[in-house]
Design a protein around this motif. Structure first.
Motif, PDB file in Angstrom:
ATOM      1  N   THR A 119       0.840  -1.203   0.000  1.00 10.26           N
ATOM      2  CA  THR A 119       0.000   0.000   0.000  1.00 10.26           C
ATOM      3  C   THR A 119       0.869   1.245   0.000  1.00 10.26           C
ATOM      4  O   THR A 119       0.653   2.173  -0.789  1.00 10.26           O
ATOM      5  CB  THR A 119      -0.952  -0.011   1.213  1.00 10.26           C
ATOM      6  N   GLY A 120       1.861   1.281   0.879  1.00  8.84           N
ATOM      7  CA  GLY A 120       2.771   2.420   0.929  1.00  8.84           C
ATOM      8  C   GLY A 120       3.523   2.618  -0.369  1.00  8.84           C
ATOM      9  O   GLY A 120       3.709   3.755  -0.831  1.00  8.84           O
ATOM     10  N   ALA A 121       3.952   1.521  -0.993  1.00  5.57           N
ATOM     11  CA  ALA A 121       4.668   1.611  -2.269  1.00  5.57           C
ATOM     12  C   ALA A 121       3.768   2.192  -3.357  1.00  5.57           C
ATOM     13  O   ALA A 121       4.204   3.038  -4.157  1.00  5.57           O
ATOM     14  CB  ALA A 121       5.192   0.238  -2.680  1.00  5.57           C
ATOM     15  N   LEU A 122       2.516   1.764  -3.408  1.00  4.66           N
ATOM     16  CA  LEU A 122       1.587   2.285  -4.412  1.00  4.66           C
ATOM     17  C   LEU A 122       1.275   3.761  -4.169  1.00  4.66           C
ATOM     18  O   LEU A 122       1.165   4.545  -5.112  1.00  4.66           O
ATOM     19  CB  LEU A 122       0.305   1.463  -4.446  1.00  4.66           C
ATOM     20  N   ILE A 123       1.136   4.132  -2.908  1.00  4.41           N
ATOM     21  CA  ILE A 123       0.918   5.550  -2.589  1.00  4.41           C
ATOM     22  C   ILE A 123       2.126   6.363  -3.033  1.00  4.41           C
ATOM     23  O   ILE A 123       1.982   7.445  -3.605  1.00  4.41           O
ATOM     24  CB  ILE A 123       0.600   5.726  -1.089  1.00  4.41           C
ATOM     25  N   TRP A 137       4.034   9.670  -9.404  1.00  6.18           N
ATOM     26  CA  TRP A 137       4.338   9.600 -10.831  1.00  6.18           C
ATOM     27  C   TRP A 137       3.229   8.956 -11.657  1.00  6.18           C
ATOM     28  O   TRP A 137       3.150   9.183 -12.840  1.00  6.18           O
ATOM     29  CB  TRP A 137       5.648   8.828 -11.046  1.00  6.18           C
ATOM     30  N   SER A 138       2.408   8.126 -11.003  1.00  7.30           N
ATOM     31  CA  SER A 138       1.352   7.409 -11.705  1.00  7.30           C
ATOM     32  C   SER A 138       0.037   7.571 -10.963  1.00  7.30           C
ATOM     33  O   SER A 138      -0.098   7.106  -9.824  1.00  7.30           O
ATOM     34  CB  SER A 138       1.706   5.915 -11.803  1.00  7.30           C
ATOM     35  N   HIS A 139      -0.919   8.222 -11.616  1.00  4.60           N
ATOM     36  CA  HIS A 139      -2.220   8.417 -10.960  1.00  4.60           C
ATOM     37  C   HIS A 139      -2.940   7.084 -10.747  1.00  4.60           C
ATOM     38  O   HIS A 139      -3.668   6.924  -9.773  1.00  4.60           O
ATOM     39  CB  HIS A 139      -3.093   9.377 -11.762  1.00  4.60           C
ATOM     40  N   LEU A 163      -5.022   3.329  -6.703  1.00  5.52           N
ATOM     41  CA  LEU A 163      -5.052   2.005  -6.085  1.00  5.52           C
ATOM     42  C   LEU A 163      -4.480   2.049  -4.670  1.00  5.52           C
ATOM     43  O   LEU A 163      -5.054   1.481  -3.736  1.00  5.52           O
ATOM     44  CB  LEU A 163      -4.294   0.994  -6.951  1.00  5.52           C
ATOM     45  N   GLY A 164      -3.370   2.739  -4.486  1.00  5.79           N
ATOM     46  CA  GLY A 164      -2.780   2.863  -3.146  1.00  5.79           C
ATOM     47  C   GLY A 164      -3.707   3.580  -2.179  1.00  5.79           C
ATOM     48  O   GLY A 164      -3.861   3.172  -1.029  1.00  5.79           O
ATOM     49  N   GLY A 165      -4.344   4.660  -2.639  1.00  4.94           N
ATOM     50  CA  GLY A 165      -5.293   5.380  -1.784  1.00  4.94           C
ATOM     51  C   GLY A 165      -6.470   4.508  -1.378  1.00  4.94           C
ATOM     52  O   GLY A 165      -6.902   4.515  -0.220  1.00  4.94           O
ATOM     53  N   LEU A 166      -6.983   3.735  -2.334  1.00  2.00           N
ATOM     54  CA  LEU A 166      -8.106   2.833  -2.032  1.00  2.00           C
ATOM     55  C   LEU A 166      -7.676   1.722  -1.058  1.00  2.00           C
ATOM     56  O   LEU A 166      -8.428   1.363  -0.144  1.00  2.00           O
ATOM     57  CB  LEU A 166      -8.677   2.233  -3.315  1.00  2.00           C
ATOM     58  N   MET A 167      -6.465   1.192  -1.265  1.00  4.96           N
ATOM     59  CA  MET A 167      -5.968   0.162  -0.341  1.00  4.96           C
ATOM     60  C   MET A 167      -5.770   0.746   1.058  1.00  4.96           C
ATOM     61  O   MET A 167      -6.068   0.088   2.061  1.00  4.96           O
ATOM     62  CB  MET A 167      -4.656  -0.434  -0.866  1.00  4.96           C
ATOM     63  N   GLY A 168      -5.281   1.982   1.118  1.00  5.56           N
ATOM     64  CA  GLY A 168      -5.133   2.641   2.417  1.00  5.56           C
ATOM     65  C   GLY A 168      -6.476   2.845   3.095  1.00  5.56           C
ATOM     66  O   GLY A 168      -6.617   2.623   4.308  1.00  5.56           O
ATOM     67  N   MET A 169      -7.470   3.258   2.315  1.00  2.59           N
ATOM     68  CA  MET A 169      -8.812   3.426   2.876  1.00  2.59           C
ATOM     69  C   MET A 169      -9.323   2.106   3.428  1.00  2.59           C
ATOM     70  O   MET A 169      -9.879   2.064   4.540  1.00  2.59           O
ATOM     71  CB  MET A 169      -9.774   3.966   1.813  1.00  2.59           C
ATOM     72  N   LEU A 182      -8.354   8.938   1.492  1.00  2.00           N
ATOM     73  CA  LEU A 182      -9.460   9.379   0.652  1.00  2.00           C
ATOM     74  C   LEU A 182      -9.032  10.581  -0.193  1.00  2.00           C
ATOM     75  O   LEU A 182      -9.307  10.630  -1.395  1.00  2.00           O
ATOM     76  CB  LEU A 182     -10.678   9.732   1.508  1.00  2.00           C
ATOM     77  N   ALA A 183      -8.350  11.546   0.411  1.00  2.00           N
ATOM     78  CA  ALA A 183      -7.894  12.723  -0.326  1.00  2.00           C
ATOM     79  C   ALA A 183      -6.955  12.326  -1.464  1.00  2.00           C
ATOM     80  O   ALA A 183      -7.066  12.848  -2.579  1.00  2.00           O
ATOM     81  CB  ALA A 183      -7.207  13.714   0.623  1.00  2.00           C
ATOM     82  N   LEU A 184      -6.043  11.400  -1.203  1.00  2.00           N
ATOM     83  CA  LEU A 184      -5.121  10.953  -2.251  1.00  2.00           C
ATOM     84  C   LEU A 184      -5.845  10.186  -3.353  1.00  2.00           C
ATOM     85  O   LEU A 184      -5.549  10.360  -4.542  1.00  2.00           O
ATOM     86  CB  LEU A 184      -4.007  10.093  -1.663  1.00  2.00           C
ATOM     87  N   ALA A 185      -6.787   9.341  -2.968  1.00  2.00           N
ATOM     88  CA  ALA A 185      -7.553   8.589  -3.970  1.00  2.00           C
ATOM     89  C   ALA A 185      -8.365   9.546  -4.841  1.00  2.00           C
ATOM     90  O   ALA A 185      -8.404   9.390  -6.070  1.00  2.00           O
ATOM     91  CB  ALA A 185      -8.461   7.563  -3.293  1.00  2.00           C
ATOM     92  N   LEU A 186      -8.999  10.529  -4.223  1.00  2.00           N
ATOM     93  CA  LEU A 186      -9.775  11.505  -4.993  1.00  2.00           C
ATOM     94  C   LEU A 186      -8.872  12.337  -5.900  1.00  2.00           C
ATOM     95  O   LEU A 186      -9.220  12.607  -7.057  1.00  2.00           O
ATOM     96  CB  LEU A 186     -10.573  12.411  -4.059  1.00  2.00           C
ATOM     97  N   HIS A 187      -7.719  12.728  -5.398  1.00  2.00           N
ATOM     98  CA  HIS A 187      -6.778  13.502  -6.208  1.00  2.00           C
ATOM     99  C   HIS A 187      -6.382  12.707  -7.453  1.00  2.00           C
ATOM    100  O   HIS A 187      -6.394  13.233  -8.571  1.00  2.00           O
ATOM    101  CB  HIS A 187      -5.548  13.862  -5.374  1.00  2.00           C
ATOM    102  N   ALA A 188      -6.045  11.449  -7.264  1.00  2.00           N
ATOM    103  CA  ALA A 188      -5.657  10.604  -8.395  1.00  2.00           C
ATOM    104  C   ALA A 188      -6.834  10.370  -9.332  1.00  2.00           C
ATOM    105  O   ALA A 188      -6.677  10.428 -10.555  1.00  2.00           O
ATOM    106  CB  ALA A 188      -5.106   9.268  -7.889  1.00  2.00           C
ATOM    107  N   GLY A 189      -8.010  10.109  -8.788  1.00  2.00           N
ATOM    108  CA  GLY A 189      -9.196   9.888  -9.613  1.00  2.00           C
ATOM    109  C   GLY A 189      -9.540  11.099 -10.445  1.00  2.00           C
ATOM    110  O   GLY A 189      -9.863  10.981 -11.640  1.00  2.00           O
ATOM    111  N   HIS A 190      -9.472  12.286  -9.844  1.00  2.00           N
ATOM    112  CA  HIS A 190      -9.748  13.515 -10.597  1.00  2.00           C
ATOM    113  C   HIS A 190      -8.712  13.725 -11.693  1.00  2.00           C
ATOM    114  O   HIS A 190      -9.060  14.137 -12.803  1.00  2.00           O
ATOM    115  CB  HIS A 190      -9.796  14.729  -9.665  1.00  2.00           C
TER     116      HIS A 190
END
Length: 160
Positions: free
Chosen positions: A75-79, A84-86, A91-97, A140-148
């Protein structure tokens, strides 16, 4: 870093701060899961939790903790890769959630309030778990940032 009028850094600065603090947390907690003291501590809570209980008879206390630690490190690695990769960031943000929703769900059915004091005086379990609410919000903030960013760039999550 480009400054905006009023001397404030851009919003990407706060996303970066969230990202790297979460990477640090997942790295430190993930690494700790490979130590026996942490494995025993986790077992005290997780051994009776349906999501993890089945693992203990199969792979033991340390094996279960190692699996949890591996998931936390991934999870930390994906975050981190989300810088560099949205797609990886989403995926990392969702796994963290998911991680923090699971840990917060441990609070159902366990004593949360300090004996002799009651609400709102937290016992050690509540002190351990309640901090995860802000970590959930950060993921959640990171997942939303990447999703947007994916939507703005017209990229699909799963594309060839």
């Amino acid at each position: 870093m480009r400054e905006i009028p009023g001397g404030l850094p851009p919003q990407t600065f706060s996303i970066g701060a969230l990202r790297w603090s979460l990477v640090f947390i997942f790295a430190m907690f993930g690494i700790a899961k490979f130590a026996s003291y942490e494995a025993e501590g986790v077992a005290g809570i997780a051994m009776h939790y349906p999501l993890f209980a089945w693992m203990y008879p199969l792979i033991g206390v340390q094996g279960t903790s190692n699996v949890i630690g591996t998931v936390e490190l991934a999870t930390g690695a994906l975050i981190a890769l989300g810088a560099w990769s949205h797609r990886a960031g989403l995926l990392g943000g969702l796994m963290g959630m998911a991680t923090f929703l699971v840990t917060l769900s441990f609070s159902f059915g366990v004593p949360l309030w300090q004996d002799g004091f009651g609400f709102p005086f937290m016992g050690s379990t509540a002190q351990f778990l309640f901090k995860d609410a802000v970590l959930l919000a950060a993921c959640l903030a990171l997942a939303l940032h990447a999703g947007h960013a994916l939507r703005t760039n017209g990229a699909a999550l799963f594309s060839r």
